[in-house]
Design a protein around this motif. Sequence first.
Motif, mmCIF file in Angstrom:
data_model
loop_
_atom_site.group_PDB
_atom_site.id
_atom_site.type_symbol
_atom_site.label_atom_id
_atom_site.label_comp_id
_atom_site.label_asym_id
_atom_site.label_seq_id
_atom_site.Cartn_x
_atom_site.Cartn_y
_atom_site.Cartn_z
ATOM 1 N N THR A 197 0.827 -1.210 0.000
ATOM 2 C CA THR A 197 0.000 0.000 0.000
ATOM 3 C C THR A 197 0.859 1.256 0.000
ATOM 4 O O THR A 197 0.654 2.180 -0.804
ATOM 5 C CB THR A 197 -0.948 -0.003 1.213
ATOM 6 O OG1 THR A 197 -1.826 -1.132 1.122
ATOM 7 C CG2 THR A 197 -1.774 1.277 1.259
ATOM 8 N N ARG A 198 1.868 1.297 0.858
ATOM 9 C CA ARG A 198 2.684 2.505 0.991
ATOM 10 C C ARG A 198 3.633 2.705 -0.188
ATOM 11 O O ARG A 198 3.848 3.832 -0.628
ATOM 12 C CB ARG A 198 3.507 2.430 2.285
ATOM 13 C CG ARG A 198 2.682 2.494 3.559
ATOM 14 C CD ARG A 198 3.541 2.191 4.766
ATOM 15 N NE ARG A 198 2.756 2.154 6.000
ATOM 16 C CZ ARG A 198 3.215 1.695 7.159
ATOM 17 N NH1 ARG A 198 4.466 1.213 7.231
ATOM 18 N NH2 ARG A 198 2.448 1.704 8.233
ATOM 19 N N GLU A 202 0.163 3.774 -3.023
ATOM 20 C CA GLU A 202 0.221 5.213 -2.770
ATOM 21 C C GLU A 202 1.242 5.889 -3.677
ATOM 22 O O GLU A 202 1.039 7.040 -4.085
ATOM 23 C CB GLU A 202 0.552 5.463 -1.303
ATOM 24 C CG GLU A 202 -0.575 5.049 -0.365
ATOM 25 C CD GLU A 202 -0.247 5.249 1.103
ATOM 26 O OE1 GLU A 202 0.892 5.698 1.413
ATOM 27 O OE2 GLU A 202 -1.113 4.942 1.946
ATOM 28 N N ARG A 207 -6.387 6.017 -5.635
ATOM 29 C CA ARG A 207 -7.292 6.390 -4.555
ATOM 30 C C ARG A 207 -8.365 5.355 -4.265
ATOM 31 O O ARG A 207 -9.029 5.413 -3.238
ATOM 32 C CB ARG A 207 -7.959 7.735 -4.886
ATOM 33 C CG ARG A 207 -6.964 8.889 -5.012
ATOM 34 C CD ARG A 207 -7.677 10.192 -5.286
ATOM 35 N NE ARG A 207 -6.746 11.321 -5.357
ATOM 36 C CZ ARG A 207 -7.100 12.580 -5.563
ATOM 37 N NH1 ARG A 207 -8.383 12.871 -5.740
ATOM 38 N NH2 ARG A 207 -6.196 13.537 -5.622
ATOM 39 N N GLU A 210 -7.242 -1.025 -2.790
ATOM 40 C CA GLU A 210 -6.964 -1.376 -1.401
ATOM 41 C C GLU A 210 -7.072 -2.885 -1.200
ATOM 42 O O GLU A 210 -7.708 -3.592 -1.984
ATOM 43 C CB GLU A 210 -7.974 -0.674 -0.481
ATOM 44 C CG GLU A 210 -9.414 -1.093 -0.758
ATOM 45 C CD GLU A 210 -10.434 -0.166 -0.134
ATOM 46 O OE1 GLU A 210 -10.026 0.776 0.569
ATOM 47 O OE2 GLU A 210 -11.640 -0.391 -0.357
#
Length: 372
Positions: A197-198, A202, A207, A210
Motif C-alpha cells: 500500500t505505501r 500510494e 485512490r 486497497e
Amino acid sequence: MKNPLDSTALDAALEAVHRAGVPGLFAEVRDGDQVWRGAAGVADVTTGRPVTADMKHRVGSITKTFTAAAVLRQVECGQIGLDTPIGHYLPILVPGERGDTITVRMLINHTSGLAEYLPYAYPSFKAYPDLASTSPQSMDDHRFTRFDPTELIEMGVTAPAFGPPGGAPGLYSNTNYLLLAQLLEEVSGTTAERYITRNVIERAGLRDTEFPTGPYVEGPHSRLYEAWFGMLDPPRDYSVFDMSYAGPSASLISTVADLNRFFGMLLAGEIVSPSSLAQMQHTVPVISQERKTIDYGLGLYPMEGPGQGTFWGHGGSVWGGGALAMTRADGKRQMAVAVNLQRWNRFDSSGKPQPHPVDDALATLYRVAMHG
C-alpha cells in the motif's frame, strides 16, 4: 500509427459481451489523452441495479503485479536478492534443499516447482486442476473462513512438487506469491499489505485500490456471480467472501481507472526502475491455471496484437469476478475490463470446457479496445 478511440465500436463490443451471457461488465480504454469509459448490464440480477464504470471490483491475480513490484523495490534497495535462495530469508517455511535452490526470481515467475495450495485448502477441490471433477461446495463452506497464510504455504510446500526448481515450463501457483508476501514482511518489518500500500499503491496515487480487511467490498460494487462450469445454475453470488485464502496473491480491490493508471506508470518506469521493469518483461513458459502455456515474466505477461505492438499486463479471477488490464509497451494505449461472471463454460463428455459465446465476445472487446 495512433488509433483514435471509437466510442461507438467500444460501446457495441461491451454490449455484445453482456448479450452473450455476462450479467454486467465495465471498462476504461485510453489512447494518449483520450479516455473512454463504458458499462453494460446489471450489478444485481435481482434488483436490476446497473453496473457503472467507476465501481470497485475484486481484481484477483492482477494483485500479483503489485506484489512483484513491491518485491522489486526491495531488490532495488538491496534488501532482497532476486537470485538469492528463499531459504536464506524463510528457512522454516521452505526448508532443506528446495529452500537452498528456489530463488526469489523463481517465485515471482512461477518456476519454483511448488504446487498450488488451493486443492488442500478447499477439500472439494481435490481433483484440481481437473476442474470437471471438482465441486463448488467448498466455496460455501469457506465463505467466512479466515485462513492463516503460513498454513496455506505449508500445504503447497509439502504437496508433491510440480517439478524441479527452475524447470521449464513452470507452474502458475499461488503458493509462490504467498511466500513473496512473507518475504516482504520479513525484510520490511510490516505486513505485505501495508508495504504494498505505501510503496506501490500510494506511490502510484491510486485512490480506489486497497486490500480488504474483511469479507466485504466497501463502496459501490457489483455482485459477483460464479457459474462453476454450469454446476451452479443459476450462478451464485460470491461478492461477500473472505479473501484471506488468496492474500497478496489475489485479494486486491480496485477500479478500471486505477488499474490503467498503475500499469501506465509501471510501464513508464515510475513504480520500479527501468532496469527492474526490464527484468519484469523477461518471460519464461508457464502452465496457467487454465492448463495453457503462457509467457510469464515477473508479475507481468504479454499479449500480442495485429501490428500494434506488444501489450503488457495481467488478468485476474476470483469466485464470480474477473478482470484484465493491458497497456501497450509505449504506454499510449491501455485497457482495463471487469466482469461479474466467471467460469461460464460447461464441460463436454471428455471433461473439456466447451466454447461459449462469451469467449468470442470478450476476444472482440479486447481487440477493439487494444487495437481499434
